[in-house]
Each structure stands twice: as structure tokens, then as C-alpha cells.
Design a protein around this motif. Structure first.
Motif, PDB file in Angstrom:
ATOM      1  N   GLU A   1       1.008  -1.139   0.116  1.00 36.64           N
ATOM      2  CA  GLU A   1       0.136   0.029  -0.080  1.00 36.64           C
ATOM      3  C   GLU A   1       0.977   1.253   0.004  1.00 36.64           C
ATOM      4  O   GLU A   1       0.687   2.256  -0.918  1.00 36.64           O
ATOM      5  N   GLU A   2       1.908   1.415   0.942  1.00 36.44           N
ATOM      6  CA  GLU A   2       2.775   2.548   1.058  1.00 36.44           C
ATOM      7  C   GLU A   2       3.575   2.929  -0.369  1.00 36.44           C
ATOM      8  O   GLU A   2       3.269   3.856  -0.894  1.00 36.44           O
TER       9      GLU A   2
ATOM     10  N   LEU B   1       0.873   3.907  -3.046  1.00 37.74           N
ATOM     11  CA  LEU B   1       0.686   5.287  -3.148  1.00 37.74           C
ATOM     12  C   LEU B   1       1.772   6.315  -3.339  1.00 37.74           C
ATOM     13  O   LEU B   1       1.674   7.301  -3.612  1.00 37.74           O
TER      14      LEU B   1
ATOM     15  N   GLN C   1       1.590   6.740  -6.807  1.00 37.10           N
ATOM     16  CA  GLN C   1       0.703   7.624  -7.024  1.00 37.10           C
ATOM     17  C   GLN C   1       1.080   9.038  -6.981  1.00 37.10           C
ATOM     18  O   GLN C   1       0.710   9.840  -8.067  1.00 37.10           O
ATOM     19  N   GLU C   2       1.598   9.414  -5.834  1.00 41.00           N
ATOM     20  CA  GLU C   2       2.098  10.728  -5.539  1.00 41.00           C
ATOM     21  C   GLU C   2       3.052  11.203  -6.447  1.00 41.00           C
ATOM     22  O   GLU C   2       3.234  12.329  -6.695  1.00 41.00           O
TER      23      GLU C   2
END
Length: 62
Positions: A44-45, A48, A51-52
Motif C-alpha cells: 500500500e505505501e 501510494l 501515485q503521488e
């Protein structure tokens, strides 16, 4: 959660594959694709973060 890449926006920079190759790959057209799998808790980390880190905001995570 799943990741999605908008191919109309993607510029094929490869930042996402560099950050999270377990979820993102490049297709034959040189654009990013998200693998057809659920994002596990351990990814997950980094998903994300990818994505950022996308310079054109082509990645969404839902």
C-alpha cells in the motif's frame, strides 16, 4: 484496493515502475499499466508513493 493508470494521461516516464514494480509495469506502447491484482497491505505505501510521484497524475488508487 486496486491501482489504475489513465493511458490518455500517462507519458511513460516509468516513475511508478521504479517505485513499485510489484504493481506497475510498462506495456508495449511504453505506457504504464497497473497489474490486475489487489494491493496487499505490504504494498500500500509504495503504491501510494507511486501515485503521488506520477508527474501527470495518471494513477488512481481505489
Amino acid at each position: 484496493m486496486k491501482a489504475f493508470v489513465d493511458k490518455d494521461i500517462c507519458i511513460g516516464c516509468g516513475a511508478c515502475t521504479g517505485i513499485c514494480p510489484e504493481i506497475f509495469d510498462m506495456d508495449n506502447d511504453g505506457l504504464a499499466v497497473a497489474k490486475e491484482c489487489d494491493i496487499t497491505a505490504d504494498l500500500e505505501e509504495s503504491t501510494l508513493e507511486a501515485q503521488e510521484g506520477c508527474p501527470v497524475s495518471a494513477i488512481s488508487v481505489k
